[in-house]
Design an enzyme around this catalytic site. Structure first.
Site, PDB file in Angstrom:
ATOM      1  N   SER A  75      52.576  41.165  42.326  1.00  0.00           N
ATOM      2  CA  SER A  75      51.338  40.979  43.078  1.00  0.00           C
ATOM      3  C   SER A  75      50.875  39.531  43.107  1.00  0.00           C
ATOM      4  CB  SER A  75      50.217  41.844  42.491  1.00  0.00           C
ATOM      5  OG  SER A  75      50.489  43.206  42.667  1.00  0.00           O
ATOM      6  N   GLN A  76      50.132  39.210  44.131  1.00  0.00           N
ATOM      7  CA  GLN A  76      49.490  37.906  44.280  1.00  0.00           C
ATOM      8  C   GLN A  76      48.592  37.648  43.064  1.00  0.00           C
ATOM      9  OE1 GLN A  76      46.926  37.884  47.626  1.00  0.00           O
ATOM     10  NE2 GLN A  76      46.152  35.820  47.297  1.00  0.00           N
TER      11      GLN A  76
END
Length: 297
Positions: free
Chosen positions: A147-148
């Site tokens: 994930s970011q």
């Protein structure tokens, strides 16, 4: 495992304190969306923003709770084995990532400290190491992503809400990065992954860090982990049309669940259990995650 911005089974115990990493006050960048053409420009951009001006985390008032203290103690550097050459990434670049996340609105100092401590480059392929600290999701195989950084911090901040977290459940271990961050802010963390090769990858990635308060499970995350429930917080790294009822029922009274909800259009949703059979829901920001699926693979 988010595409951008954003399993009960055999128990794996690791003797785990994060011991192979360092944390230091971040240096402030001016935030700009990461639109990186090559790994080389990613590294140059991060290094350039890392030295612009001092970054000061939000001031905490009062006496830190035991959870805050233990999280920060786990975040301190310890005697570490010499890093592998492929994992040599500038600490300044990681702190620049933390500063960007803070500029995007994440204020929880415990979450920011955890983000600045966990070595994101240790959870991705060596070929992508130069992009490890840009604000974007990256592929980890099996049509999944890490994930970011912003969305990892944002979801944990919302779930934590400044409170002590004794027991937390993560749905979707992926490569293990978010689980490692969670282990810095909660007393005990359980994480479920439905894809066997990713479950094994997470174990491989996490083993050198020796995180004692993290348990990985292979199984169907939509069923939760009733044998370890109830949880103060639950976080989903995949999006469904609705949050499975089994997960809602595994929250403590007062517990908070953060999940992406939707199909093509997704929003982060905060669900708080306020009674034995009562939950409140709040819709937060837009996001985009991989689909939440039942069963194992």
């Amino acid at each position: 495992m988010s595409d951008q911005h954003g399993k009960a089974g055999k128990r794996s115990n690791f003797p785990l304190p994060l011991s192979s990493v360092t944390g230091a006050p971040a240096k402030a960048p001016g935030y700009a969306p990461a639109r990186v053409a090559t790994p080389q420009t990613a590294t140059q951009n991060a290094a350039r923003t890392a030295v612009q001006a001092p970054y000061t985390p939000p001031r905490q008032t009062g006496t830190p709770s035991k959870a805050h203290t233990s999280a920060l103690q786990r975040a301190q550097p310890a005697v570490a084995a010499p890093p592998r050459p492929d994992l040599l990434v500038s600490d300044a670049i990681r702190q620049a990532m933390v500063a960007r996340v803070a500029r995007q609105g994440v204020q929880d100092r415990v979450v920011l400290a955890a983000l600045g401590t966990v070595p994101r480059h240790a959870f991705i392929e060596p070929a992508l190491s130069a992009q490890a600290y840009i604000d974007a999701s990256l592929p980890i195989g099996h049509n999944q992503t890490i994930s970011q950084p912003y969305i990892v911090a944002r979801m944990i901040e919302v779930m934590r809400n400044g409170a002590q977290l004794n027991r937390v459940l993560e749905i979707g271990t992926g490569c293990g990065y978010q689980a490692a961050v969670l282990a810095c802010v909660a007393q005990d963390v359980y994480s479920i992954e439905r894809i066997k090769p990713l479950h094994e990858l997470a174990k491989t990635n996490l083993r050198p860090l020796r995180i004692a308060n993290l348990r990985l499970h292979y199984g169907d995350g939509m069923l939760g982990l009733p044998q370890a429930a109830p949880f103060d917080g639950i976080i989903l790294a995949a999006a469904g049309l609705e949050v499975p009822q089994a997960l809602l029922e595994q929250l403590n009274i007062g517990g908070r669940l953060v999940a992406p909800v939707g199909a093509r259009v997704q929003h982060l949703q905060l669900i708080t259990r306020v009674g034995k059979s009562e939950w409140t829901r709040d819709t937060l920001e837009d996001c985009h995650f991989v689909p939440l699926r039942p069963g194992t693979a």
